[in-house]
Design a protein around this motif. Structure first.
Motif, mmCIF file in Angstrom:
data_model
loop_
_atom_site.group_PDB
_atom_site.id
_atom_site.type_symbol
_atom_site.label_atom_id
_atom_site.label_comp_id
_atom_site.label_asym_id
_atom_site.label_seq_id
_atom_site.Cartn_x
_atom_site.Cartn_y
_atom_site.Cartn_z
ATOM 1 N N HIS A 1 14.344 5.467 -9.084
ATOM 2 C CA HIS A 1 13.090 5.561 -8.335
ATOM 3 C C HIS A 1 13.306 6.299 -7.015
ATOM 4 N N PRO B 1 6.134 -2.535 -11.908
ATOM 5 C CA PRO B 1 4.822 -2.231 -11.340
ATOM 6 C C PRO B 1 3.907 -1.530 -12.339
ATOM 7 N N THR B 2 2.632 -1.862 -12.290
ATOM 8 C CA THR B 2 1.674 -1.366 -13.275
ATOM 9 C C THR B 2 1.698 0.153 -13.404
ATOM 10 N N LEU B 3 1.721 0.855 -12.262
ATOM 11 C CA LEU B 3 1.751 2.313 -12.298
ATOM 12 C C LEU B 3 2.948 2.828 -13.086
ATOM 13 N N ILE C 1 3.886 10.243 -9.059
ATOM 14 C CA ILE C 1 2.792 9.299 -9.271
ATOM 15 C C ILE C 1 2.315 8.838 -7.902
ATOM 16 N N ARG C 2 1.036 8.952 -7.644
ATOM 17 C CA ARG C 2 0.478 8.608 -6.340
ATOM 18 C C ARG C 2 0.131 7.126 -6.265
ATOM 19 N N SER C 3 0.514 6.471 -5.167
ATOM 20 C CA SER C 3 0.088 5.101 -4.869
ATOM 21 C C SER C 3 -0.199 5.025 -3.375
ATOM 22 N N GLY C 4 -0.578 3.855 -2.902
ATOM 23 C CA GLY C 4 -0.842 3.702 -1.477
ATOM 24 C C GLY C 4 0.384 3.937 -0.624
ATOM 25 N N HIS D 1 5.658 8.631 -6.107
ATOM 26 C CA HIS D 1 6.819 8.066 -6.787
ATOM 27 C C HIS D 1 7.337 9.037 -7.846
ATOM 28 N N LYS E 1 3.799 -8.564 -9.764
ATOM 29 C CA LYS E 1 3.017 -8.624 -8.524
ATOM 30 C C LYS E 1 3.871 -9.045 -7.334
ATOM 31 N N GLU F 1 5.518 -5.920 -6.091
ATOM 32 C CA GLU F 1 4.546 -5.063 -5.410
ATOM 33 C C GLU F 1 4.183 -5.642 -4.037
ATOM 34 N N THR G 1 4.815 -4.333 -0.042
ATOM 35 C CA THR G 1 3.710 -4.256 0.923
ATOM 36 C C THR G 1 4.016 -5.104 2.155
#
Length: 429
Positions: A180, A242-244, A261-264, A268, A406, A409, A413
């Motif tokens: 990653h 993670p879901t993504l 891959i875009r996330s907040g 990635h 979760k 994730e 955060t």
């Protein structure tokens, strides 16, 4: 606990490497102020040199000194913030709990504690330094659980949906070992900043496609928590990542790249380092009951053990009733009112000491007092059974997979939020 032991094993490698650092006498100084704590220049230097030595031992190439220092500093900042929070929360790890963890680590390596100590000595690692490193990992894990657990919400519909997905997939479950790289985006980023981050991610993909080393790129470019580990996220079930990531890597083959891959958090980039299938089998379940007596200020460790030995004698002689003893004396609120009964369960869910004691018991037999991280247990095995996956087991499994996903994730955060809210001042070198 498995995650803690994995981290501790990595720490062993880093600690061993740290002892190879040159013995130059340098005047130490404060490199970073982190809220109420500081990071010393020597800590950054030691971590950088540890990563270097570890990479050398594994034949791994590394990015620039500046990139290594940046990653090392960020890791130490997060460790400092979590250590400070642990102090505020009063989280501690007792010596008995620490000794039990070390024993489990040794057993996981097919050795005993004496052999582990000899191996550490051969690598130039002081045993007390090793113990404190493990204590630190345990405390950090507890801080994360205490702060992240309450942020995780799983709806009944999510559990139902995942059960359906698992049933569709059948008995063979794919696992992926993922690499990653995260190209981070700061909070409140402008369109130009997002565009620049996307361009950096595209450039990394381009370099990887032309033969650049993934681990080196992760160490030098990633904002992810696994950066100093070469981006290696370890083995993950498709339903626990993670879901993504799960949606992106399904059906991908070994060595394939995925992303950006875009996330907040940013962009990635994933690499499928390896894959393997998992075959589900029948599981032996146990029904047991226990009495838990943890040591306290008024009840010493030895007295707690002695009390359970007396209970055991009374039970064997028929002078006492297990359920009544549990209701009166057990400190496990979940089972005490049920006479200590835990119900049918996969023994893997229990802490190792409890699980191992159950494995040695015959039906209706009482264990000797067993010490775990929770205190002293007196255990009786009620019965065993070999069980296919029942509806309850499916629900439990689906819930745990969702929780693991979760939790990871929310941990990322939480760490970002804590980092953003902290007072951090990097002093001039």
């Amino acid at each position: 606990m498995n995650n803690i032991i994995r981290t501790v094993c990595l720490s062993l490698s880093l600690l061993a490497s740290a002892n190879l650092v040159s013995a130059k006498e340098l005047l130490d100084k404060v490199a970073v102020i982190v809220d109420q704590g500081v990071i010393l220049e020597s800590e950054i230097t030691d971590l950088v040199e540890s990563v270097k030595a570890n990479a050398l031992a594994q034949g791994q190439t590394l990015p620039s000194e500046r990139a290594l220092r940046t990653q090392a500093t960020e890791r130490l900042i997060l460790e400092s913030l979590q250590s400070q929070m642990a102090e505020k929360m009063g989280i501690q790890v007792s010596d008995p709990q620490l000794d039990q963890t070390i024993e489990r680590i040794a057993q996981g390596e097919g050795a005993n504690v004496a052999q582990l100590r000899r191996e550490l000595a051969a690598q130039g690692i002081a045993y007390e330094v090793y113990r404190e490193q493990i204590r630190k990992e345990l405390i950090t894990g507890e801080v994360r659980r205490a702060n992240v657990r309450r942020r995780v919400y799983i709806s009944p519909q999510e559990v139902t949906n995942l059960i359906g997905l698992i049933e569709e997939q059948g008995n063979a479950q794919a696992e992926y070992r993922l690499g990653h790289i995260l190209v981070g985006i700061p909070g409140g980023a402008t369109e130009d900043e997002v565009s620049a981050a996307r361009q950096r991610a595209d450039r990394i993909i381009e370099l990887l496609n032309t033969g650049s080393d993934f681990a080196k790129m992760a160490i030098g470019s990633s904002s992810g928590a696994e950066a100093l580990d070469g981006g290696d996220m370890g083995w993950k079930n498709i339903n626990s990542m993670p879901t993504l990531f799960a949606e992106a890597v399904q059906s991908k083959k070994k060595d394939e790249l995925v992303g950006p891959i875009r996330s907040g958090a940013g962009f990635h980039i994933l690499k499928v380092l390896d894959t393997r299938g998992v075959e589900l089998v029948e599981v032996e379940e146990v029904n047991a009951r226990h009495i838990l007596v943890p040591p306290s200020i008024i009840l010493s460790d030895a007295k707690a053990e002695e009390l359970l030995l007396k209970f055991r004698e009374d039970l064997i002689s028929g002078e006492a009733d297990f359920a009544e003893l549990a209701k009166e004396h057990s400190e496990d609120p979940g089972s005490a009112l049920k006479g200590g009964e835990l119900g049918w369960a996969d023994p893997e869910m229990y802490v190792p000491e409890f699980k191992n004691a159950l494995a040695a018991l015959e039906k209706d037999e009482y264990s000797m007092p067993v010490r775990s991280e929770h205190g002293w247990h007196l255990i009786q095995l009620i019965d065993r059974r070999v069980q296919d996956a029942t509806e309850k087991r499916k629900e439990d499994r689906a819930y745990q997979l969702l929780y693991n996903r979760k939790f990871q994730e929310e941990t990322d955060t939480w760490l970002r939020e804590m980092r953003n809210q902290a007072y951090i001042e990097v002093l001039d070198s």
